[in-house]
Design a protein around this motif. Structure first.
Motif, mmCIF file in Angstrom:
data_model
loop_
_atom_site.group_PDB
_atom_site.id
_atom_site.type_symbol
_atom_site.label_atom_id
_atom_site.label_comp_id
_atom_site.label_asym_id
_atom_site.label_seq_id
_atom_site.Cartn_x
_atom_site.Cartn_y
_atom_site.Cartn_z
ATOM 1 N N SER A 22 1.245 10.720 4.742
ATOM 2 C CA SER A 22 1.609 12.091 4.351
ATOM 3 C C SER A 22 3.048 12.147 3.843
ATOM 4 N N HIS A 23 3.931 11.355 4.462
ATOM 5 C CA HIS A 23 5.317 11.296 3.989
ATOM 6 C C HIS A 23 5.379 10.618 2.622
ATOM 7 N N ALA A 24 4.601 9.546 2.429
ATOM 8 C CA ALA A 24 4.574 8.858 1.135
ATOM 9 C C ALA A 24 4.040 9.766 0.035
ATOM 10 N N MET A 25 3.170 10.715 0.420
ATOM 11 C CA MET A 25 2.613 11.671 -0.548
ATOM 12 C C MET A 25 3.506 12.892 -0.715
ATOM 13 N N GLY A 26 4.661 12.881 -0.059
ATOM 14 C CA GLY A 26 5.646 13.939 -0.274
ATOM 15 C C GLY A 26 5.419 15.212 0.506
ATOM 16 N N VAL A 27 4.508 15.184 1.497
ATOM 17 C CA VAL A 27 4.213 16.421 2.236
ATOM 18 C C VAL A 27 4.433 16.277 3.739
ATOM 19 N N GLY A 28 4.943 15.109 4.163
ATOM 20 C CA GLY A 28 5.177 14.903 5.585
ATOM 21 C C GLY A 28 6.352 15.741 6.082
ATOM 22 N N ASP A 29 6.238 16.173 7.335
ATOM 23 C CA ASP A 29 7.291 16.993 7.949
ATOM 24 C C ASP A 29 7.430 16.549 9.405
ATOM 25 N N SER A 30 8.579 15.970 9.726
ATOM 26 C CA SER A 30 8.793 15.411 11.065
ATOM 27 C C SER A 30 8.767 16.468 12.159
ATOM 28 N N SER A 31 8.940 17.729 11.791
ATOM 29 C CA SER A 31 8.952 18.794 12.803
ATOM 30 C C SER A 31 7.538 19.245 13.170
ATOM 31 N N LEU A 32 6.541 18.762 12.430
ATOM 32 C CA LEU A 32 5.158 19.159 12.669
ATOM 33 C C LEU A 32 4.417 18.116 13.494
ATOM 34 N N SER A 33 3.290 18.513 14.054
ATOM 35 C CA SER A 33 2.460 17.583 14.822
ATOM 36 C C SER A 33 1.751 16.617 13.881
ATOM 37 N N ASN A 34 1.226 15.541 14.447
ATOM 38 C CA ASN A 34 0.478 14.571 13.643
ATOM 39 C C ASN A 34 -0.700 15.234 12.936
ATOM 40 N N LYS A 35 -1.415 16.062 13.672
ATOM 41 C CA LYS A 35 -2.603 16.711 13.088
ATOM 42 C C LYS A 35 -2.215 17.636 11.938
ATOM 43 N N GLU A 36 -1.102 18.335 12.089
ATOM 44 C CA GLU A 36 -0.637 19.218 11.010
ATOM 45 C C GLU A 36 -0.232 18.409 9.777
ATOM 46 N N GLY A 59 0.804 -1.212 0.000
ATOM 47 C CA GLY A 59 0.000 0.000 0.000
ATOM 48 C C GLY A 59 0.838 1.262 0.000
ATOM 49 N N LEU A 60 1.879 1.298 0.846
ATOM 50 C CA LEU A 60 2.702 2.497 0.939
ATOM 51 C C LEU A 60 3.446 2.746 -0.375
ATOM 52 N N LYS A 61 3.921 1.674 -1.001
ATOM 53 C CA LYS A 61 4.607 1.847 -2.288
ATOM 54 C C LYS A 61 3.622 2.320 -3.349
ATOM 55 N N ALA A 62 2.412 1.808 -3.322
ATOM 56 C CA ALA A 62 1.401 2.258 -4.283
ATOM 57 C C ALA A 62 1.107 3.744 -4.108
ATOM 58 N N ILE A 63 1.033 4.215 -2.864
ATOM 59 C CA ILE A 63 0.792 5.632 -2.591
ATOM 60 C C ILE A 63 1.920 6.485 -3.167
ATOM 61 N N GLU A 64 3.149 6.064 -2.936
ATOM 62 C CA GLU A 64 4.300 6.797 -3.473
ATOM 63 C C GLU A 64 4.239 6.876 -4.998
ATOM 64 N N LEU A 65 3.892 5.774 -5.635
ATOM 65 C CA LEU A 65 3.848 5.733 -7.094
ATOM 66 C C LEU A 65 2.742 6.617 -7.655
ATOM 67 N N VAL A 66 1.584 6.629 -7.006
ATOM 68 C CA VAL A 66 0.500 7.508 -7.449
ATOM 69 C C VAL A 66 0.921 8.958 -7.310
#
Length: 387
Positions: free
Chosen positions: A304-318, A217-224
Protein backbone atom coordinates in the motif's frame (compact mmCIF):
# COMPACT_ATOMS: atom_id res chain seq x y z
CA UNK A 1 13.40 -10.59 8.94
CA UNK A 2 13.32 -14.34 8.56
CA UNK A 3 15.29 -15.55 5.56
CA UNK A 4 14.43 -18.65 3.53
CA UNK A 5 16.71 -21.61 4.16
CA UNK A 6 17.77 -21.62 0.53
CA UNK A 7 16.79 -20.10 -2.77
CA UNK A 8 17.93 -19.87 -6.37
CA UNK A 9 17.58 -17.23 -9.08
CA UNK A 10 18.48 -17.22 -12.75
CA UNK A 11 19.36 -13.94 -14.47
CA UNK A 12 20.02 -12.85 -18.01
CA UNK A 13 23.71 -12.66 -18.84
CA UNK A 14 23.38 -9.14 -20.20
CA UNK A 15 20.78 -6.36 -20.02
CA UNK A 16 20.94 -3.37 -22.36
CA UNK A 17 18.62 -0.42 -21.72
CA UNK A 18 18.13 2.67 -23.85
CA UNK A 19 16.88 4.18 -27.07
CA UNK A 20 18.18 2.70 -30.35
CA UNK A 21 20.16 0.02 -28.54
CA UNK A 22 19.02 -2.60 -31.07
CA UNK A 23 21.88 -1.28 -33.21
CA UNK A 24 24.27 -3.16 -30.93
CA UNK A 25 22.78 -6.56 -31.73
CA UNK A 26 24.71 -7.32 -34.95
CA UNK A 27 27.99 -6.71 -33.13
CA UNK A 28 26.93 -9.04 -30.32
CA UNK A 29 26.07 -11.84 -32.74
CA UNK A 30 29.30 -11.36 -34.68
CA UNK A 31 31.27 -11.54 -31.43
CA UNK A 32 29.66 -14.93 -30.79
CA UNK A 33 30.50 -15.91 -34.39
CA UNK A 34 26.86 -16.49 -35.33
CA UNK A 35 25.88 -16.82 -38.97
CA UNK A 36 22.13 -17.37 -39.31
CA UNK A 37 19.32 -16.00 -37.13
CA UNK A 38 15.81 -17.33 -36.63
CA UNK A 39 14.07 -13.98 -36.15
CA UNK A 40 10.78 -14.54 -34.29
CA UNK A 41 8.36 -11.60 -34.36
CA UNK A 42 4.63 -10.85 -34.41
CA UNK A 43 4.85 -9.28 -37.87
CA UNK A 44 7.57 -9.13 -40.50
CA UNK A 45 5.96 -5.83 -41.59
CA UNK A 46 6.88 -4.18 -38.27
CA UNK A 47 9.26 -1.29 -38.95
CA UNK A 48 11.65 -2.28 -36.16
CA UNK A 49 11.80 -5.81 -37.55
CA UNK A 50 12.79 -4.47 -40.95
CA UNK A 51 15.30 -2.05 -39.46
CA UNK A 52 17.03 -4.73 -37.41
CA UNK A 53 16.90 -7.27 -40.26
CA UNK A 54 18.73 -4.82 -42.51
CA UNK A 55 21.34 -4.18 -39.82
CA UNK A 56 21.89 -7.91 -39.41
CA UNK A 57 22.21 -8.51 -43.14
CA UNK A 58 24.60 -5.57 -43.53
CA UNK A 59 26.88 -7.19 -40.94
CA UNK A 60 26.95 -10.48 -42.86
CA UNK A 61 24.26 -12.42 -41.02
CA UNK A 62 21.44 -14.37 -42.69
CA UNK A 63 17.92 -13.79 -41.37
CA UNK A 64 15.06 -16.31 -41.33
CA UNK A 65 11.73 -14.71 -40.29
CA UNK A 66 9.10 -16.53 -38.25
CA UNK A 67 5.82 -14.88 -37.24
CA UNK A 68 3.97 -15.63 -33.99
CA UNK A 69 0.71 -13.69 -34.08
CA UNK A 70 -1.16 -15.21 -31.12
CA UNK A 71 -0.41 -16.89 -27.82
CA UNK A 72 1.89 -19.81 -28.73
CA UNK A 73 0.42 -23.25 -29.23
CA UNK A 74 2.15 -26.62 -29.55
CA UNK A 75 1.89 -26.42 -33.32
CA UNK A 76 3.22 -22.86 -33.53
CA UNK A 77 6.35 -23.77 -31.59
CA UNK A 78 6.94 -27.16 -33.23
CA UNK A 79 6.67 -25.54 -36.67
CA UNK A 80 9.20 -22.90 -35.60
CA UNK A 81 11.56 -25.66 -34.48
CA UNK A 82 11.25 -27.32 -37.89
CA UNK A 83 12.13 -24.09 -39.67
CA UNK A 84 15.08 -23.44 -37.34
CA UNK A 85 16.50 -26.90 -38.09
CA UNK A 86 15.72 -26.93 -41.83
CA UNK A 87 17.42 -23.56 -42.26
CA UNK A 88 20.41 -24.53 -40.07
CA UNK A 89 20.02 -21.48 -37.84
CA UNK A 90 22.49 -21.05 -34.98
CA UNK A 91 20.78 -18.40 -32.79
CA UNK A 92 17.40 -16.84 -32.05
CA UNK A 93 16.07 -13.30 -31.73
CA UNK A 94 12.60 -12.50 -30.38
CA UNK A 95 11.06 -9.09 -31.09
CA UNK A 96 7.58 -8.74 -29.63
CA UNK A 97 5.44 -9.34 -26.58
CA UNK A 98 5.38 -12.25 -24.18
CA UNK A 99 3.92 -14.67 -26.72
CA UNK A 100 6.75 -14.06 -29.19
CA UNK A 101 9.43 -14.31 -26.50
CA UNK A 102 7.89 -17.45 -24.96
CA UNK A 103 7.70 -19.14 -28.35
CA UNK A 104 11.33 -18.30 -29.15
CA UNK A 105 12.52 -19.76 -25.83
CA UNK A 106 11.05 -23.14 -26.58
CA UNK A 107 11.99 -23.17 -30.28
CA UNK A 108 15.67 -22.76 -29.46
CA UNK A 109 15.51 -25.38 -26.72
CA UNK A 110 13.76 -27.93 -28.96
CA UNK A 111 16.21 -27.38 -31.80
CA UNK A 112 19.06 -28.94 -29.82
CA UNK A 113 17.20 -31.18 -27.34
CA UNK A 114 14.86 -33.03 -29.70
CA UNK A 115 11.26 -34.03 -29.18
CA UNK A 116 8.25 -31.75 -29.38
CA UNK A 117 6.77 -29.12 -27.10
CA UNK A 118 4.28 -31.47 -25.48
CA UNK A 119 7.09 -33.78 -24.36
CA UNK A 120 8.39 -31.05 -22.07
CA UNK A 121 5.04 -29.47 -21.17
CA UNK A 122 3.09 -32.59 -20.26
CA UNK A 123 5.41 -35.62 -20.20
CA UNK A 124 8.27 -34.35 -18.06
CA UNK A 125 11.02 -34.75 -20.65
CA UNK A 126 14.29 -33.26 -19.35
CA UNK A 127 16.32 -30.53 -21.04
CA UNK A 128 19.84 -31.92 -21.41
CA UNK A 129 21.53 -29.56 -23.89
CA UNK A 130 22.01 -25.81 -23.49
CA UNK A 131 19.96 -23.90 -26.11
CA UNK A 132 21.68 -21.67 -28.66
CA UNK A 133 22.22 -17.96 -28.07
CA UNK A 134 18.91 -16.13 -27.57
CA UNK A 135 18.32 -12.36 -27.62
CA UNK A 136 14.95 -11.00 -26.38
CA UNK A 137 13.64 -7.55 -27.37
CA UNK A 138 10.26 -6.87 -25.69
CA UNK A 139 7.80 -4.50 -27.37
CA UNK A 140 5.24 -4.56 -24.55
CA UNK A 141 5.58 -3.80 -20.83
CA UNK A 142 3.90 -6.43 -18.74
CA UNK A 143 4.72 -10.09 -19.19
CA UNK A 144 8.33 -9.89 -18.04
CA UNK A 145 8.97 -12.89 -20.30
CA UNK A 146 12.39 -11.52 -21.18
CA UNK A 147 13.47 -11.96 -17.53
CA UNK A 148 12.17 -15.50 -16.95
CA UNK A 149 13.02 -19.08 -17.81
CA UNK A 150 9.35 -19.94 -18.33
CA UNK A 151 7.13 -20.25 -21.40
CA UNK A 152 3.33 -20.37 -21.25
CA UNK A 153 1.96 -22.53 -24.06
CA UNK A 154 -1.57 -23.41 -25.17
CA UNK A 155 -2.00 -27.16 -25.53
CA UNK A 156 -4.55 -27.69 -28.30
CA UNK A 157 -4.91 -31.37 -27.43
CA UNK A 158 -6.22 -30.90 -23.89
CA UNK A 159 -7.15 -27.17 -24.00
CA UNK A 160 -4.79 -26.31 -21.14
CA UNK A 161 -2.60 -23.23 -21.00
CA UNK A 162 0.40 -24.60 -19.13
CA UNK A 163 3.99 -23.55 -18.48
CA UNK A 164 7.24 -25.29 -19.25
CA UNK A 165 10.61 -24.05 -18.10
CA UNK A 166 14.29 -24.67 -17.62
CA UNK A 167 17.15 -22.55 -16.27
CA UNK A 168 18.80 -22.42 -19.69
CA UNK A 169 15.69 -21.12 -21.49
CA UNK A 170 16.17 -17.59 -20.16
CA UNK A 171 17.33 -15.04 -22.72
CA UNK A 172 21.10 -14.56 -22.81
CA UNK A 173 20.77 -10.91 -23.83
CA UNK A 174 17.82 -8.56 -23.23
CA UNK A 175 17.46 -5.22 -25.01
CA UNK A 176 15.00 -2.80 -23.36
CA UNK A 177 14.15 0.11 -25.64
CA UNK A 178 11.16 2.12 -24.34
CA UNK A 179 10.70 3.73 -27.76
CA UNK A 180 9.49 0.36 -29.07
CA UNK A 181 6.38 0.64 -26.88
CA UNK A 182 5.28 4.11 -28.02
CA UNK A 183 2.84 2.71 -30.58
CA UNK A 184 1.18 0.22 -28.24
CA UNK A 185 -2.63 0.52 -28.34
CA UNK A 186 -4.13 1.74 -25.03
CA UNK A 187 -5.84 -1.61 -24.37
CA UNK A 188 -2.52 -3.47 -24.63
CA UNK A 189 -0.80 -0.88 -22.46
CA UNK A 190 -3.50 -1.43 -19.82
CA UNK A 191 -3.56 -5.23 -19.97
CA UNK A 192 0.20 -5.70 -19.90
CA UNK A 193 0.53 -3.10 -17.17
CA UNK A 194 -1.93 -4.95 -14.93
CA UNK A 195 -0.04 -8.17 -15.65
CA UNK A 196 3.18 -6.53 -14.45
CA UNK A 197 1.45 -5.26 -11.31
CA UNK A 198 0.06 -8.74 -10.61
CA UNK A 199 3.49 -10.31 -11.01
CA UNK A 200 5.01 -7.84 -8.57
CA UNK A 201 2.29 -8.09 -5.92
CA UNK A 202 1.88 -11.85 -6.02
CA UNK A 203 5.61 -12.53 -5.91
CA UNK A 204 6.05 -10.10 -3.00
CA UNK A 205 3.56 -11.98 -0.80
CA UNK A 206 4.62 -15.43 -2.05
CA UNK A 207 5.68 -17.98 0.55
CA UNK A 208 8.82 -18.43 -1.56
CA UNK A 209 9.72 -14.73 -1.58
CA UNK A 210 13.36 -13.87 -0.93
CA UNK A 211 15.11 -10.58 -0.14
CA UNK A 212 15.99 -10.30 -3.83
CA UNK A 213 12.51 -10.99 -5.23
CA UNK A 214 10.97 -8.65 -2.66
CA UNK A 215 13.37 -5.88 -3.70
CA UNK A 216 12.53 -6.31 -7.39
CA UNK A 217 8.81 -6.69 -6.74
CA UNK A 218 8.44 -3.61 -4.55
CA UNK A 219 10.31 -1.44 -7.05
CA UNK A 220 8.14 -2.79 -9.86
CA UNK A 221 5.00 -1.86 -7.88
CA UNK A 222 6.28 1.68 -7.36
CA UNK A 223 7.06 2.04 -11.06
CA UNK A 224 3.63 0.79 -12.15
CA UNK A 225 1.93 3.15 -9.72
CA UNK A 226 3.94 6.10 -11.02
CA UNK A 227 3.80 5.36 -14.74
CA UNK A 228 0.91 3.16 -15.93
CA UNK A 229 -1.76 5.87 -16.02
CA UNK A 230 0.67 8.26 -17.71
CA UNK A 231 1.62 5.70 -20.37
CA UNK A 232 -2.05 4.94 -20.98
CA UNK A 233 -3.26 8.54 -21.26
CA UNK A 234 -0.12 9.95 -22.94
CA UNK A 235 1.24 7.19 -25.19
CA UNK A 236 4.14 9.36 -26.38
CA UNK A 237 5.48 9.90 -22.85
CA UNK A 238 8.86 8.17 -23.22
CA UNK A 239 9.67 8.49 -19.53
CA UNK A 240 6.44 6.75 -18.56
CA UNK A 241 7.10 4.06 -21.17
CA UNK A 242 10.61 3.60 -19.75
CA UNK A 243 9.19 3.27 -16.24
CA UNK A 244 6.73 0.61 -17.38
CA UNK A 245 9.39 -1.29 -19.32
CA UNK A 246 11.57 -1.45 -16.21
CA UNK A 247 8.55 -2.38 -14.08
CA UNK A 248 7.82 -5.26 -16.43
CA UNK A 249 11.40 -6.49 -16.35
CA UNK A 250 11.72 -6.21 -12.56
CA UNK A 251 8.35 -7.95 -12.16
CA UNK A 252 9.71 -10.76 -14.32
CA UNK A 253 12.73 -11.04 -12.04
CA UNK A 254 10.50 -11.02 -8.96
CA UNK A 255 8.19 -13.75 -10.21
CA UNK A 256 10.99 -16.24 -9.60
CA UNK A 257 9.34 -16.40 -6.17
CA UNK A 258 6.22 -17.86 -7.76
CA UNK A 259 2.67 -16.75 -8.36
CA UNK A 260 -0.47 -16.82 -6.25
CA UNK A 261 -4.21 -17.30 -6.56
CA UNK A 262 -4.68 -14.46 -9.10
CA UNK A 263 -2.43 -16.18 -11.64
CA UNK A 264 -3.54 -19.63 -10.52
CA UNK A 265 -7.03 -18.65 -11.67
CA UNK A 266 -6.14 -16.31 -14.54
CA UNK A 267 -3.86 -18.61 -16.53
CA UNK A 268 -6.17 -21.65 -16.93
CA UNK A 269 -9.36 -19.60 -17.29
CA UNK A 270 -7.65 -17.49 -19.92
CA UNK A 271 -6.83 -20.62 -21.88
CA UNK A 272 -10.27 -22.16 -21.44
CA UNK A 273 -12.37 -19.07 -22.25
CA UNK A 274 -10.06 -16.98 -24.43
CA UNK A 275 -9.55 -14.22 -21.86
CA UNK A 276 -6.45 -12.09 -22.53
CA UNK A 277 -3.94 -12.85 -19.79
CA UNK A 278 -3.53 -9.29 -18.57
CA UNK A 279 -7.30 -8.81 -18.38
CA UNK A 280 -7.68 -12.02 -16.36
CA UNK A 281 -4.93 -10.90 -13.96
CA UNK A 282 -6.62 -7.53 -13.54
CA UNK A 283 -9.90 -9.23 -12.65
CA UNK A 284 -8.45 -11.66 -10.10
CA UNK A 285 -5.91 -9.35 -8.43
CA UNK A 286 -8.35 -7.68 -5.95
CA UNK A 287 -9.84 -11.06 -5.02
CA UNK A 288 -6.36 -12.43 -4.36
CA UNK A 289 -5.62 -9.59 -1.95
CA UNK A 290 -8.87 -10.04 -0.03
CA UNK A 291 -8.39 -13.80 0.22
CA UNK A 292 -4.76 -13.59 1.31
CA UNK A 293 -4.89 -10.45 3.47
CA UNK A 294 -4.94 -12.24 6.83
CA UNK A 295 -2.01 -14.43 5.79
CA UNK A 296 0.27 -11.64 4.51
CA UNK A 297 -1.09 -8.57 6.25
CA UNK A 298 2.18 -6.71 6.88
CA UNK A 299 3.37 -7.30 3.32
CA UNK A 300 0.19 -5.87 1.85
CA UNK A 301 0.69 -2.81 4.04
CA UNK A 302 4.15 -2.38 2.48
CA UNK A 303 2.52 -2.69 -0.93
CA UNK A 304 0.00 0.00 0.00
CA UNK A 305 2.92 2.34 0.71
CA UNK A 306 4.55 1.41 -2.62
CA UNK A 307 1.24 2.26 -4.31
CA UNK A 308 1.29 5.68 -2.67
CA UNK A 309 -1.70 5.20 -0.35
CA UNK A 310 -0.11 3.78 2.80
CA UNK A 311 -0.60 5.68 6.05
CA UNK A 312 1.38 4.70 9.15
CA UNK A 313 -1.29 6.17 11.42
CA UNK A 314 -3.89 3.70 10.15
CA UNK A 315 -4.43 0.04 11.00
CA UNK A 316 -3.20 -2.74 8.72
CA UNK A 317 -6.74 -3.50 7.60
CA UNK A 318 -7.39 0.15 6.75
CA UNK A 319 -4.19 0.30 4.71
CA UNK A 320 -5.20 -2.82 2.80
CA UNK A 321 -8.56 -1.24 2.02
CA UNK A 322 -6.71 1.81 0.72
CA UNK A 323 -4.62 -0.51 -1.46
CA UNK A 324 -7.75 -2.13 -2.90
CA UNK A 325 -9.28 1.30 -3.53
CA UNK A 326 -6.12 2.40 -5.35
CA UNK A 327 -6.18 -0.70 -7.56
CA UNK A 328 -9.84 -0.07 -8.36
CA UNK A 329 -9.03 3.56 -9.17
CA UNK A 330 -6.20 2.44 -11.46
CA UNK A 331 -8.44 -0.06 -13.24
CA UNK A 332 -11.02 2.63 -13.93
CA UNK A 333 -8.40 5.12 -15.12
CA UNK A 334 -7.01 2.72 -17.72
CA UNK A 335 -10.30 0.91 -18.47
CA UNK A 336 -8.95 -2.41 -17.22
CA UNK A 337 -11.61 -5.03 -16.41
CA UNK A 338 -12.57 -5.83 -12.83
CA UNK A 339 -15.31 -8.42 -13.39
CA UNK A 340 -15.21 -11.87 -14.99
CA UNK A 341 -18.90 -12.01 -15.92
CA UNK A 342 -18.66 -10.37 -19.39
CA UNK A 343 -16.18 -13.06 -20.47
CA UNK A 344 -18.35 -16.01 -19.40
CA UNK A 345 -20.96 -16.91 -22.02
CA UNK A 346 -22.50 -19.49 -19.71
CA UNK A 347 -22.08 -20.62 -16.12
CA UNK A 348 -19.35 -23.28 -16.08
CA UNK A 349 -19.59 -26.59 -14.28
CA UNK A 350 -17.57 -25.88 -11.15
CA UNK A 351 -16.11 -29.38 -10.85
CA UNK A 352 -14.85 -29.12 -14.43
CA UNK A 353 -13.43 -25.66 -13.77
CA UNK A 354 -11.59 -26.84 -10.65
CA UNK A 355 -10.20 -29.81 -12.60
CA UNK A 356 -8.82 -27.49 -15.30
CA UNK A 357 -7.19 -25.27 -12.69
CA UNK A 358 -5.68 -28.25 -10.87
CA UNK A 359 -4.22 -29.74 -14.04
CA UNK A 360 -2.76 -26.39 -15.06
CA UNK A 361 -1.62 -24.58 -11.92
CA UNK A 362 -2.79 -26.75 -9.02
CA UNK A 363 0.82 -27.74 -8.25
CA UNK A 364 1.62 -24.19 -7.11
CA UNK A 365 1.90 -24.05 -3.33
CA UNK A 366 3.39 -20.60 -2.61
CA UNK A 367 0.11 -18.68 -2.24
CA UNK A 368 -0.06 -17.21 1.30
CA UNK A 369 -3.39 -18.89 2.04
CA UNK A 370 -3.29 -22.67 1.48
CA UNK A 371 -4.50 -23.58 -2.01
CA UNK A 372 -7.71 -25.58 -1.76
CA UNK A 373 -10.74 -26.16 -3.97
CA UNK A 374 -12.68 -23.87 -1.65
CA UNK A 375 -10.16 -21.07 -2.20
CA UNK A 376 -10.48 -21.49 -5.98
CA UNK A 377 -14.27 -21.31 -5.74
CA UNK A 378 -14.11 -18.21 -3.54
CA UNK A 379 -11.76 -16.49 -6.00
CA UNK A 380 -14.08 -17.31 -8.90
CA UNK A 381 -17.16 -16.05 -7.06
CA UNK A 382 -15.44 -12.80 -6.08
CA UNK A 383 -14.26 -12.26 -9.66
CA UNK A 384 -17.83 -12.69 -10.95
CA UNK A 385 -19.18 -9.88 -8.78
CA UNK A 386 -19.67 -6.52 -10.43
CA UNK A 387 -18.63 -3.31 -8.64
Amino acid sequence: MKFPENFEMVFNRRLIFGKNKIQEIPGILNWYNKKKVLFVTFSSQFSTYNELSELLKASGLEVVPYEVKTEPSLQTIDHGRDIYMEENCDCTIALGGGSVIDAAKVIGMLAVNGGDTEDYQMRGRAVTVEPPLFIAIPTTSGTGAEATKTSVVINNNNHLKKSLYHNTMIADVVVLDPALTLTLPPAITAATGMDALSHAIESFVSLNATPLTEMYGLKAIELVNENLEKAYSNPDDVDARAGMMLASYLGGCAITAGIGIAHIMAQPLGGEYGIPHGDACSIFLPASIRLNSEYAEEKYVKISHAMGVGDSSLSNKENIEHLLDRIKQLQKAIHAPSCLKPYMKEEPEMDYLIDVIKRTTGHITCNPKPLTEELMKEAYEMAMKED
